[in-house]
Design an enzyme around this catalytic site. Structure first.
Site, short mmCIF file in Angstrom:
data_model
loop_
_atom_site.label_atom_id
_atom_site.label_comp_id
_atom_site.label_asym_id
_atom_site.label_seq_id
_atom_site.Cartn_x
_atom_site.Cartn_y
_atom_site.Cartn_z
N HIS A 105 -21.84 -0.05 14.45
CA HIS A 105 -21.36 0.49 13.69
C HIS A 105 -21.82 1.41 12.04
O HIS A 105 -22.75 0.83 11.40
CB HIS A 105 -20.45 -0.65 13.07
CG HIS A 105 -19.24 -1.24 14.12
ND1 HIS A 105 -20.20 -1.76 14.48
CD2 HIS A 105 -18.12 -0.67 14.52
CE1 HIS A 105 -19.34 -2.94 15.63
NE2 HIS A 105 -18.04 -1.85 15.70
N HIS A 124 -17.92 1.73 21.96
CA HIS A 124 -18.34 -0.35 23.03
C HIS A 124 -17.05 -1.05 22.86
O HIS A 124 -15.65 -0.13 22.04
CB HIS A 124 -18.68 -0.36 21.34
CG HIS A 124 -18.62 -0.75 20.23
ND1 HIS A 124 -18.33 0.13 19.46
CD2 HIS A 124 -17.84 -1.26 19.24
CE1 HIS A 124 -17.84 0.05 17.69
NE2 HIS A 124 -16.77 -1.35 18.19
N CYS A 183 -9.56 -8.98 15.87
CA CYS A 183 -10.06 -8.50 16.50
C CYS A 183 -11.41 -9.23 16.73
O CYS A 183 -12.01 -9.70 16.27
CB CYS A 183 -9.84 -7.18 16.01
SG CYS A 183 -8.69 -6.31 15.76
N HIS A 216 -15.33 -8.39 19.18
CA HIS A 216 -16.03 -7.64 20.29
C HIS A 216 -16.83 -8.80 21.78
O HIS A 216 -17.26 -9.89 20.70
CB HIS A 216 -17.01 -7.48 19.48
CG HIS A 216 -17.44 -6.07 18.72
ND1 HIS A 216 -17.06 -6.38 17.79
CD2 HIS A 216 -17.19 -4.71 18.58
CE1 HIS A 216 -16.83 -5.98 17.00
NE2 HIS A 216 -16.35 -4.43 17.54
N GLU A 251 -12.00 -16.99 13.34
CA GLU A 251 -11.61 -15.82 12.26
C GLU A 251 -10.39 -17.15 11.71
O GLU A 251 -10.11 -17.74 10.90
CB GLU A 251 -10.64 -14.99 13.11
CG GLU A 251 -11.68 -13.93 12.80
CD GLU A 251 -11.25 -12.54 13.38
OE1 GLU A 251 -10.30 -11.81 12.84
OE2 GLU A 251 -12.32 -11.51 13.99
N TYR A 290 -9.40 4.32 20.68
CA TYR A 290 -9.12 4.59 19.55
C TYR A 290 -10.75 5.48 18.15
O TYR A 290 -11.28 4.38 18.59
CB TYR A 290 -8.33 4.22 18.08
CG TYR A 290 -9.31 2.90 17.09
CD1 TYR A 290 -9.50 2.63 16.16
CD2 TYR A 290 -9.36 1.36 18.37
CE1 TYR A 290 -10.25 2.42 15.09
CE2 TYR A 290 -10.73 1.03 17.82
CZ TYR A 290 -10.45 0.68 16.27
OH TYR A 290 -10.90 -0.43 15.27
N GLU A 346 -15.36 3.48 13.39
CA GLU A 346 -15.36 2.99 14.46
C GLU A 346 -14.79 3.46 15.32
O GLU A 346 -13.95 4.14 15.38
CB GLU A 346 -13.61 2.03 14.42
CG GLU A 346 -14.11 0.54 13.78
CD GLU A 346 -14.69 -0.08 13.93
OE1 GLU A 346 -15.62 0.04 15.51
OE2 GLU A 346 -15.33 -1.74 13.88
N GLU A 387 -13.82 2.82 19.73
CA GLU A 387 -13.74 1.71 20.32
C GLU A 387 -12.49 1.76 21.63
O GLU A 387 -11.56 2.35 22.07
CB GLU A 387 -12.98 0.12 19.57
CG GLU A 387 -14.63 -0.53 18.67
CD GLU A 387 -13.35 -0.88 17.94
OE1 GLU A 387 -14.27 -1.45 17.29
OE2 GLU A 387 -12.13 -2.05 17.89
N TRP A 420 -6.20 0.48 14.15
CA TRP A 420 -5.70 -0.01 15.01
C TRP A 420 -4.49 -0.43 15.39
O TRP A 420 -3.66 -0.36 16.22
CB TRP A 420 -6.83 -0.57 15.55
CG TRP A 420 -7.26 -1.23 15.29
CD1 TRP A 420 -6.43 -2.58 14.37
CD2 TRP A 420 -8.18 -1.72 13.89
NE1 TRP A 420 -7.52 -3.90 14.36
CE2 TRP A 420 -7.79 -2.94 13.37
CE3 TRP A 420 -9.40 -0.65 13.66
CZ2 TRP A 420 -9.37 -3.52 12.49
CZ3 TRP A 420 -9.94 -1.42 12.25
CH2 TRP A 420 -9.32 -2.50 11.63
#
Length: 184
Positions: free
Chosen positions: A21, A28, A63, A65, A83, A100, A110, A112, A157
């Site tokens: 990032h 990614h 969200c 990864h 989270e 996006y 971002e 992604e 997003w």
């Protein structure tokens, strides 16, 4: 590590999250998830003020990864627990090809390929303060109204993918209400 992908979302390598990032972020793999409860409510969260990107912004439930060799469903379960201290089930990918590119106020980009999921909460919330500043249960229609009225208060997003998610969210929250009523 994050999974680097091509424009179609096909994995092409990995890179450390810390170096991924920046001002020119490579494409990614990520995911977004909307959590619903048995009352048909949708969980939105406000990102912690200490987050590197979009601090303090309201967004979908969580969200993340996926790690290399981790399925998206496993990643959804892992991030829900990390989270939100939350167990989830009925995980469904409703927008598999969402992607996006956005830049936050600090200049971090971002980029992604970000499938969007809906999952059902099966435990109480215990948010991680390093990830989540606030939580709010709402309805799909209230969320649509809020993002339409004040899109600047929400993650880019969420604003971008919500129109595609709303029909699924409305159907899923209705199923939760009807399903619970049948078991009562």
């Amino acid at each position: 590590m994050v999974v680097l992908v091509d424009d179609a979302g096909t994995p092409i390598g990995t890179q450390s999250k810390a170096t991924t990032h920046g001002s020119a972020t490579p494409r990614h793999l990520a995911f977004s998830c909307h959590v619903v409860d048995v009352d048909g409510r949708v969980l939105v969260t406000r990102r912690a003020l200490t987050k590197q990107t979009w601090p303090g912004v309201w967004t979908n439930s969580f969200c993340g990864h996926p790690a290399p060799d981790e399925s998206l469903e496993e990643a959804v379960r892992r991030r829900a627990a990390f989270e939100l201290g939350l167990a989830v089930d009925m995980i469904e990918c409703v927008v598999p090809d969402f992607g996006y590119v956005a830049r936050d106020a600090s200049g971090i980009q971002e980029n992604e390929h970000c499938p969007v999921f809906i999952a059902r909460a099966v435990s109480s919330l215990s948010p991680n303060p390093d990830e989540v500043a606030e939580t709010q249960w709402t309805t799909a229609s209230e969320l649509a109204l809020a993002t339409g009225t004040a899109p600047w208060a929400f993650s880019p997003w969420l604003v971008e993918h919500l129109p595609q998610v709303l029909p699924h969210l409305a159907a899923d929250t209705q199923r939760q209400i009807v399903g619970e009523g049948e078991h009562a």
